[in-house]
Design an enzyme around this catalytic site. Structure first.
Site, PDB file in Angstrom:
ATOM      1  N   ASP A  78      34.528  43.528  57.875  1.00  0.00           N
ATOM      2  CA  ASP A  78      34.797  42.803  56.635  1.00  0.00           C
ATOM      3  C   ASP A  78      35.463  43.818  55.699  1.00  0.00           C
ATOM      4  O   ASP A  78      35.455  45.031  55.957  1.00  0.00           O
ATOM      5  CB  ASP A  78      33.456  42.313  56.071  1.00  0.00           C
ATOM      6  CG  ASP A  78      33.539  41.903  54.614  1.00  0.00           C
ATOM      7  OD1 ASP A  78      34.384  41.050  54.292  1.00  0.00           O
ATOM      8  OD2 ASP A  78      32.791  42.467  53.796  1.00  0.00           O
ATOM      9  N   ASP A  89      35.892  43.441  51.518  1.00  0.00           N
ATOM     10  CA  ASP A  89      35.267  43.611  50.200  1.00  0.00           C
ATOM     11  C   ASP A  89      33.755  43.803  50.332  1.00  0.00           C
ATOM     12  O   ASP A  89      33.058  42.943  50.848  1.00  0.00           O
ATOM     13  CB  ASP A  89      35.582  42.393  49.333  1.00  0.00           C
ATOM     14  CG  ASP A  89      37.067  42.357  48.955  1.00  0.00           C
ATOM     15  OD1 ASP A  89      37.737  41.373  49.283  1.00  0.00           O
ATOM     16  OD2 ASP A  89      37.552  43.350  48.383  1.00  0.00           O
ATOM     17  N   GLU A 116      34.022  44.932  44.539  1.00  0.00           N
ATOM     18  CA  GLU A 116      33.818  43.771  43.667  1.00  0.00           C
ATOM     19  C   GLU A 116      33.811  44.123  42.180  1.00  0.00           C
ATOM     20  O   GLU A 116      34.154  43.276  41.352  1.00  0.00           O
ATOM     21  CB  GLU A 116      32.557  42.991  44.056  1.00  0.00           C
ATOM     22  CG  GLU A 116      32.655  42.286  45.397  1.00  0.00           C
ATOM     23  CD  GLU A 116      33.777  41.244  45.487  1.00  0.00           C
ATOM     24  OE1 GLU A 116      34.403  40.885  44.458  1.00  0.00           O
ATOM     25  OE2 GLU A 116      34.082  40.807  46.628  1.00  0.00           O
ATOM     26  N   GLY A 129      38.891  34.217  45.834  1.00  0.00           N
ATOM     27  CA  GLY A 129      39.101  34.268  44.385  1.00  0.00           C
ATOM     28  C   GLY A 129      39.520  32.937  43.791  1.00  0.00           C
ATOM     29  O   GLY A 129      39.042  32.524  42.730  1.00  0.00           O
ATOM     30  N   HIS A 140      45.363  33.587  39.466  1.00  0.00           N
ATOM     31  CA  HIS A 140      44.968  34.431  40.596  1.00  0.00           C
ATOM     32  C   HIS A 140      46.054  35.453  40.922  1.00  0.00           C
ATOM     33  O   HIS A 140      45.754  36.601  41.288  1.00  0.00           O
ATOM     34  CB  HIS A 140      44.653  33.575  41.823  1.00  0.00           C
ATOM     35  CG  HIS A 140      43.966  34.368  42.906  1.00  0.00           C
ATOM     36  ND1 HIS A 140      44.617  34.792  44.024  1.00  0.00           N
ATOM     37  CD2 HIS A 140      42.712  34.852  42.977  1.00  0.00           C
ATOM     38  CE1 HIS A 140      43.780  35.501  44.772  1.00  0.00           C
ATOM     39  NE2 HIS A 140      42.613  35.542  44.158  1.00  0.00           N
ATOM     40  N   LYS A 156      45.629  38.128  38.440  1.00  0.00           N
ATOM     41  CA  LYS A 156      44.432  38.890  38.809  1.00  0.00           C
ATOM     42  C   LYS A 156      44.723  39.850  39.950  1.00  0.00           C
ATOM     43  O   LYS A 156      44.300  41.004  39.947  1.00  0.00           O
ATOM     44  CB  LYS A 156      43.291  37.917  39.189  1.00  0.00           C
ATOM     45  CG  LYS A 156      42.048  38.583  39.713  1.00  0.00           C
ATOM     46  CD  LYS A 156      42.013  38.595  41.244  1.00  0.00           C
ATOM     47  CE  LYS A 156      40.818  39.359  41.749  1.00  0.00           C
ATOM     48  NZ  LYS A 156      40.783  39.477  43.236  1.00  0.00           N
ATOM     49  N   THR A 214      38.525  39.117  56.692  1.00  0.00           N
ATOM     50  CA  THR A 214      38.229  39.080  55.262  1.00  0.00           C
ATOM     51  C   THR A 214      38.708  37.780  54.634  1.00  0.00           C
ATOM     52  O   THR A 214      39.579  37.089  55.190  1.00  0.00           O
ATOM     53  CB  THR A 214      38.927  40.246  54.526  1.00  0.00           C
ATOM     54  OG1 THR A 214      38.688  40.147  53.125  1.00  0.00           O
ATOM     55  CG2 THR A 214      40.439  40.228  54.756  1.00  0.00           C
ATOM     56  N   THR A 266      39.875  38.020  51.513  1.00  0.00           N
ATOM     57  CA  THR A 266      40.808  38.438  50.460  1.00  0.00           C
ATOM     58  C   THR A 266      42.242  38.337  50.972  1.00  0.00           C
ATOM     59  O   THR A 266      42.502  38.002  52.121  1.00  0.00           O
ATOM     60  CB  THR A 266      40.477  39.871  49.957  1.00  0.00           C
ATOM     61  OG1 THR A 266      41.151  40.080  48.715  1.00  0.00           O
ATOM     62  CG2 THR A 266      40.909  40.937  50.944  1.00  0.00           C
ATOM     63  N   ASN A 318      45.950  42.367  48.552  1.00  0.00           N
ATOM     64  CA  ASN A 318      44.808  43.211  48.206  1.00  0.00           C
ATOM     65  C   ASN A 318      44.508  44.221  49.312  1.00  0.00           C
ATOM     66  O   ASN A 318      44.134  45.360  49.052  1.00  0.00           O
ATOM     67  CB  ASN A 318      43.570  42.346  47.956  1.00  0.00           C
ATOM     68  CG  ASN A 318      43.626  41.631  46.618  1.00  0.00           C
ATOM     69  OD1 ASN A 318      44.506  41.925  45.802  1.00  0.00           O
ATOM     70  ND2 ASN A 318      42.713  40.707  46.397  1.00  0.00           N
TER      71      ASN A 318
HETATM   72  C1  XBP Z   1      35.219  38.876  49.386  1.00  0.00           C
HETATM   73  C2  XBP Z   1      35.751  37.746  48.643  1.00  0.00           C
HETATM   74  C3  XBP Z   1      37.094  37.870  47.988  1.00  0.00           C
HETATM   75  C4  XBP Z   1      37.022  38.856  46.816  1.00  0.00           C
HETATM   76  C5  XBP Z   1      38.126  38.582  45.803  1.00  0.00           C
HETATM   77  O1  XBP Z   1      36.031  39.009  50.534  1.00  0.00           O
HETATM   78  O2  XBP Z   1      35.132  36.696  48.620  1.00  0.00           O
HETATM   79  O3  XBP Z   1      37.418  36.587  47.487  1.00  0.00           O
HETATM   80  O4  XBP Z   1      35.788  38.662  46.117  1.00  0.00           O
HETATM   81  O5  XBP Z   1      39.377  38.694  46.454  1.00  0.00           O
HETATM   82  P1  XBP Z   1      35.414  39.648  51.913  1.00  0.00           P
HETATM   83  P2  XBP Z   1      40.458  37.495  46.269  1.00  0.00           P
HETATM   84  O6  XBP Z   1      35.444  38.533  52.920  1.00  0.00           O
HETATM   85  O7  XBP Z   1      36.344  40.779  52.267  1.00  0.00           O
HETATM   86  O8  XBP Z   1      34.007  40.136  51.617  1.00  0.00           O
HETATM   87  O9  XBP Z   1      40.536  37.213  44.781  1.00  0.00           O
HETATM   88  O10 XBP Z   1      41.739  38.034  46.850  1.00  0.00           O
HETATM   89  O11 XBP Z   1      39.900  36.346  47.044  1.00  0.00           O
HETATM   90 MG    MG Z   2      32.435  41.233  51.948  1.00  0.00          MG
END
Ligand code: XBP
Ligand code: MG
Length: 254
Positions: A7, A9, A16, A50, A79, A82, A119, A121, A125
């Site tokens: 994963d 984030d 985060e 997001g 977004h 962001k 992921t 994201t 990113n």
């Molecule tokens: C975590 C998420 C992402 C980030 C924000 O991703 O839920 O949405 O919080 O990034 P991961 P975006 O699966 O890597 O844990 O605004 O690009 O979605």
């Molecule tokens: Mg994650």
């Protein structure tokens, strides 16, 4: 274990806080009087993605307005702003990889074990976060990259993991995933992938009953874990420990 799926984030890096700051910077830039403090953001993180998070929040504070025709355009625009603010925060190595990530990627490469990403994201990113720590050709180091562009339906749906497994040509049971959140664990588990969890302050209170192991991080020689976990030969998680935990699953299933 034939492949290791990370994963992003909260797992590759503790991102985060940067995402939360980027959301608030985007709200300020467009003149929205929204502000996501840490407590609210911890709750909003239950919604992966997001854009999905923005829509969920808008629906909670103004259900009527959140049904309007321009909602999708507005969310896409906010977004995108962001994402620019997030890139500005993490670009150029602004955010280090978590303990053990660099080392495990190198160990897997040395052992010929393919690594992958799964992921929710965005590709933008990913590039902003990984270019500096893993090199401008960072994407070539991964046998498969599943992201928001690959699987529009976000975790806890298993879609992004299914897409990665298909590209790897492997079954879930052949692989091992590393995740940080309940949504991520549920997505990997639904795809049949045994999963190690490394928590963050945003996720340490989540339910991780289906995880193989739950750790504060993967550790390194210079940042060892506070204690040994059965299966670990050292106070950091190496490839041997991951193989041991993965083989233990197979032994229990056969
Ligand atoms: C975590 C998420 C992402 C980030 C924000 O991703 O839920 O949405 O919080 O990034 P991961 P975006 O699966 O890597 O844990 O605004 O690009 O979605
Ligand atoms: Mg994650």
């Amino acid at each position: 274990m034939q492949a290791l799926i990370f994963d992003v984030d909260g797992t590759l890096a503790d991102t985060e806080a940067a995402h939360r700051e980027a959301f608030n910077a985007a709200f300020a830039e467009v003149g929205l009087d929204w502000y996501w403090d840490e407590g609210l953001y911890a709750r909003l993180l239950n919604v992966a993605g997001g854009k999905e998070r923005l829509l969920h929040y808008w629906r909670t504070i103004d259900p009527e307005e959140a049904r309007g025709r321009e909602v999708k355009e507005t969310i896409d625009a906010v977004h995108a702003i962001k994402t620019r603010h997030y890139a500005a925060r993490v670009d150029g190595g602004g955010l280090p990889l978590r303990p053990g990530i660099h080392r495990l990627i190198a160990e897997a490469e040395a052992a010929g074990v393919p690594i992958a990403i799964a992921t929710t994201t965005t590709p933008a990113n990913l590039d902003a976060l990984l270019c500096a720590p893993l090199g401008t050709d960072w994407h070539k180091r991964f046998a498969s990259i599943g992201d928001a562009a690959t699987a529009p339906v976000k975790k806890p749906a298993p879609d992004v993991y299914h897409a990665v497994l298909q590209q790897l040509g492997l079954q879930g049971a052949d692989c091992l995933a590393v995740e940080d959140s309940c949504n991520g664990l549920r997505a990997a588990t639904a795809a049949g992938i045994p999963t190690v969890v490394t928590t963050t302050p945003y996720t340490e209170m989540h339910w991780f009953d289906e995880a193989l192991v739950v750790l504060p991080h993967l550790g390194d020689p210079e940042q060892p874990l506070p204690r040994l976990v059965p299966g670990m030969g050292r106070r950091w998680v190496d490839l041997a420990a991951l193989h041991h935990w993965h083989d233990g699953v197979l032994a229990r299933e056969n």
